[in-house]
Design a protein around this motif. Structure first.
Motif, mmCIF file in Angstrom:
data_model
loop_
_atom_site.group_PDB
_atom_site.id
_atom_site.type_symbol
_atom_site.label_atom_id
_atom_site.label_comp_id
_atom_site.label_asym_id
_atom_site.label_seq_id
_atom_site.Cartn_x
_atom_site.Cartn_y
_atom_site.Cartn_z
ATOM 1 N N THR A 70 17.481 -49.729 -54.791
ATOM 2 C CA THR A 70 16.788 -50.087 -53.693
ATOM 3 C C THR A 70 16.275 -51.489 -53.711
ATOM 4 O O THR A 70 15.229 -51.805 -54.521
ATOM 5 C CB THR A 70 15.728 -49.107 -53.310
ATOM 6 O OG1 THR A 70 16.131 -47.836 -53.173
ATOM 7 C CG2 THR A 70 15.158 -49.346 -51.633
ATOM 8 N N GLU A 71 16.511 -52.418 -52.780
ATOM 9 C CA GLU A 71 16.153 -53.635 -52.691
ATOM 10 C C GLU A 71 14.959 -53.748 -51.803
ATOM 11 O O GLU A 71 15.011 -53.278 -50.820
ATOM 12 C CB GLU A 71 17.211 -54.606 -52.313
ATOM 13 C CG GLU A 71 18.041 -54.904 -53.792
ATOM 14 C CD GLU A 71 19.401 -56.026 -53.331
ATOM 15 O OE1 GLU A 71 19.195 -57.160 -53.475
ATOM 16 O OE2 GLU A 71 20.175 -55.541 -52.394
ATOM 17 N N LEU A 72 13.955 -54.626 -52.013
ATOM 18 C CA LEU A 72 12.916 -54.874 -51.059
ATOM 19 C C LEU A 72 12.056 -55.884 -51.510
ATOM 20 O O LEU A 72 12.288 -56.486 -52.698
ATOM 21 C CB LEU A 72 11.684 -53.496 -50.652
ATOM 22 C CG LEU A 72 11.059 -53.243 -52.055
ATOM 23 C CD1 LEU A 72 9.905 -52.436 -51.381
ATOM 24 C CD2 LEU A 72 11.745 -52.420 -53.000
ATOM 25 N N ASP A 73 11.204 -56.380 -50.359
ATOM 26 C CA ASP A 73 10.343 -57.372 -50.831
ATOM 27 C C ASP A 73 8.895 -56.976 -50.932
ATOM 28 O O ASP A 73 8.390 -56.384 -50.340
ATOM 29 C CB ASP A 73 10.428 -58.462 -49.515
ATOM 30 C CG ASP A 73 9.395 -59.674 -49.720
ATOM 31 O OD1 ASP A 73 8.355 -59.455 -49.720
ATOM 32 O OD2 ASP A 73 9.851 -60.768 -49.804
ATOM 33 N N LEU A 80 14.514 -54.996 -57.254
ATOM 34 C CA LEU A 80 15.339 -54.034 -57.200
ATOM 35 C C LEU A 80 14.694 -53.007 -57.876
ATOM 36 O O LEU A 80 14.304 -53.057 -59.149
ATOM 37 C CB LEU A 80 16.721 -54.463 -57.581
ATOM 38 C CG LEU A 80 17.855 -53.302 -57.932
ATOM 39 C CD1 LEU A 80 18.194 -52.715 -56.344
ATOM 40 C CD2 LEU A 80 18.857 -53.802 -58.539
ATOM 41 N N VAL A 81 14.463 -51.793 -57.442
ATOM 42 C CA VAL A 81 13.941 -50.629 -58.179
ATOM 43 C C VAL A 81 14.685 -49.398 -57.918
ATOM 44 O O VAL A 81 15.539 -49.205 -57.139
ATOM 45 C CB VAL A 81 12.494 -50.342 -57.425
ATOM 46 C CG1 VAL A 81 11.573 -51.494 -57.545
ATOM 47 C CG2 VAL A 81 12.608 -49.931 -55.961
ATOM 48 N N HIS A 82 14.532 -48.450 -59.087
ATOM 49 C CA HIS A 82 15.350 -47.466 -59.225
ATOM 50 C C HIS A 82 14.265 -46.391 -59.465
ATOM 51 O O HIS A 82 13.809 -46.689 -60.624
ATOM 52 C CB HIS A 82 16.579 -47.565 -60.098
ATOM 53 C CG HIS A 82 17.439 -46.127 -60.137
ATOM 54 N ND1 HIS A 82 17.704 -45.523 -59.188
ATOM 55 C CD2 HIS A 82 17.557 -45.191 -61.153
ATOM 56 C CE1 HIS A 82 18.178 -44.330 -59.564
ATOM 57 N NE2 HIS A 82 18.225 -44.276 -61.063
ATOM 58 N N ARG A 134 15.092 -55.199 -61.371
ATOM 59 C CA ARG A 134 15.323 -56.693 -61.233
ATOM 60 C C ARG A 134 14.110 -57.351 -60.708
ATOM 61 O O ARG A 134 13.658 -56.704 -59.790
ATOM 62 C CB ARG A 134 16.554 -57.291 -60.446
ATOM 63 C CG ARG A 134 16.840 -58.533 -60.433
ATOM 64 C CD ARG A 134 18.224 -58.919 -59.788
ATOM 65 N NE ARG A 134 18.250 -58.569 -58.632
ATOM 66 C CZ ARG A 134 19.380 -57.869 -58.130
ATOM 67 N NH1 ARG A 134 20.113 -57.364 -58.765
ATOM 68 N NH2 ARG A 134 19.192 -57.426 -56.848
ATOM 69 N N TRP A 135 13.641 -58.536 -61.019
ATOM 70 C CA TRP A 135 12.386 -59.191 -60.764
ATOM 71 C C TRP A 135 12.736 -60.380 -60.268
ATOM 72 O O TRP A 135 13.036 -61.450 -61.069
ATOM 73 C CB TRP A 135 11.166 -58.982 -61.576
ATOM 74 C CG TRP A 135 9.865 -59.755 -60.998
ATOM 75 C CD1 TRP A 135 9.648 -60.973 -61.260
ATOM 76 C CD2 TRP A 135 8.987 -59.175 -60.276
ATOM 77 N NE1 TRP A 135 8.312 -61.442 -60.751
ATOM 78 C CE2 TRP A 135 8.064 -60.144 -60.120
ATOM 79 C CE3 TRP A 135 8.853 -57.865 -59.566
ATOM 80 C CZ2 TRP A 135 6.778 -60.096 -59.352
ATOM 81 C CZ3 TRP A 135 7.521 -57.665 -58.997
ATOM 82 C CH2 TRP A 135 6.791 -58.743 -58.883
ATOM 83 N N PHE A 169 3.526 -47.598 -51.990
ATOM 84 C CA PHE A 169 3.870 -46.765 -51.023
ATOM 85 C C PHE A 169 5.176 -47.464 -50.152
ATOM 86 O O PHE A 169 5.937 -46.871 -49.487
ATOM 87 C CB PHE A 169 2.772 -46.877 -49.855
ATOM 88 C CG PHE A 169 1.598 -45.900 -50.264
ATOM 89 C CD1 PHE A 169 1.928 -44.586 -50.308
ATOM 90 C CD2 PHE A 169 0.393 -46.263 -50.256
ATOM 91 C CE1 PHE A 169 0.871 -43.787 -50.933
ATOM 92 C CE2 PHE A 169 -0.678 -45.219 -50.698
ATOM 93 C CZ PHE A 169 -0.295 -44.077 -51.005
ATOM 94 N N ASP A 170 5.300 -49.006 -50.309
ATOM 95 C CA ASP A 170 6.386 -49.636 -49.711
ATOM 96 C C ASP A 170 7.659 -49.247 -50.647
ATOM 97 O O ASP A 170 8.692 -49.176 -49.838
ATOM 98 C CB ASP A 170 6.277 -51.205 -50.158
ATOM 99 C CG ASP A 170 5.075 -51.662 -48.969
ATOM 100 O OD1 ASP A 170 4.654 -51.130 -48.092
ATOM 101 O OD2 ASP A 170 4.450 -52.825 -49.322
ATOM 102 N N ILE A 171 7.681 -48.904 -51.899
ATOM 103 C CA ILE A 171 8.779 -48.646 -52.510
ATOM 104 C C ILE A 171 9.407 -47.417 -52.263
ATOM 105 O O ILE A 171 10.498 -47.255 -51.771
ATOM 106 C CB ILE A 171 8.556 -48.650 -54.126
ATOM 107 C CG1 ILE A 171 8.365 -49.787 -54.418
ATOM 108 C CG2 ILE A 171 9.676 -48.063 -54.769
ATOM 109 C CD1 ILE A 171 7.751 -50.121 -56.010
ATOM 110 N N ALA A 172 8.381 -46.291 -52.062
ATOM 111 C CA ALA A 172 8.660 -45.130 -51.474
ATOM 112 C C ALA A 172 9.306 -44.985 -50.177
ATOM 113 O O ALA A 172 10.413 -44.499 -49.725
ATOM 114 C CB ALA A 172 7.369 -44.152 -51.529
ATOM 115 N N GLU A 173 8.678 -45.958 -49.231
ATOM 116 C CA GLU A 173 9.241 -46.109 -47.840
ATOM 117 C C GLU A 173 10.598 -46.587 -47.851
ATOM 118 O O GLU A 173 11.421 -46.169 -46.671
ATOM 119 C CB GLU A 173 8.264 -46.696 -47.071
ATOM 120 C CG GLU A 173 8.627 -46.793 -45.516
ATOM 121 C CD GLU A 173 7.557 -47.696 -44.831
ATOM 122 O OE1 GLU A 173 7.655 -47.843 -43.260
ATOM 123 O OE2 GLU A 173 6.502 -48.176 -45.386
ATOM 124 N N ALA A 174 10.786 -47.788 -48.410
ATOM 125 C CA ALA A 174 12.084 -48.344 -48.496
ATOM 126 C C ALA A 174 13.112 -47.308 -48.936
ATOM 127 O O ALA A 174 14.150 -47.254 -48.764
ATOM 128 C CB ALA A 174 11.852 -49.511 -49.392
#
Length: 198
Positions: A70-73, A80-82, A134-135, A169-174
């Motif tokens: 999942t990509e997010l800012d 990019l997190v998984h 990815r960072w 929380f942002d990661i979970a929401e995305a």
């Protein structure tokens, strides 16, 4: 030692057919044949295993993290997190954070002791280390361990506990939003009659 037992199994295995015919007794030659047959069968088995390994390697499914993640800012950083729900280390860290925070509101984490704050931050950064793919354009796994540790340390110092917690929380929401979008797309392809029969 009798003539029938003077050759070891290793000797007989290494002996070529012509030498065996010219030097061995009938009993020894029969033993030589059995050993050669077993050796041939073992070699066939090894070759079969090697072929099977090659086949498995060819058909192995390779997960494309670009598609799975999942990509997010996060505070101006493109990431990019998984999150693998089966990752026990990630789950252990999350449980530890839960145990420390208890009923504390995320906005009131500063009310915790410094020791608890340090522990929470440590667990959150370890979770980030596990989840990051990815960072800022750099593959996380390609970074040397000390570079990853340095980046995580700088995140902890510049963001602080509350911001790192909010980042999760942002990661979970995305991730949830992306999942909902995929489920919605799947539902749109389903026949309304089929939906009614579920």
């Amino acid at each position: 030692m009798s003539a029938d037992t003077e050759y070891s199994a290793v000797d007989l295995r290494r002996m070529d057919k012509e030498t065996a015919r010219n030097t061995l007794t009938v009993t020894e030659y029969e033993r030589w044949e059995k050993i050669q047959q077993l050796d041939d069968e073992a070699e066939e088995t090894r070759e079969q295993w090697a072929d099977e390994e090659d086949t498995v390697a060819e058909i192995t499914v390779h997960a494309d993290m670009e598609q799975l993640g999942t990509e997010l800012d996060l505070y101006g950083n493109d990431v990019l997190v998984h999150v693998d729900s089966q990752n026990t280390a990630l789950e252990d860290h999350a449980d530890a954070v839960d145990d420390i925070l208890g009923d504390v509101d995320p906005e009131d984490v500063d009310s915790l002791t410094q020791s608890d704050l340090d522990d929470v931050l440590g667990h959150l950064l370890d979770m980030l280390d596990i989840a990051l793919v990815r960072w800022n354009g750099t593959e996380w796994a390609d970074l040397p361990e000390d570079a990853r540790a340095d980046t995580l340390a700088r995140i902890g110092e510049s963001w602080g506990v509350e911001a790192v917690l909010m980042a999760w929380f942002d990661i979970a929401e995305a991730m949830h939003a992306e999942r909902e979008e995929k489920v919605s797309a799947i539902e749109s392809f389903r026949n309304p009659e089929r939906r009614g029969r579920r």
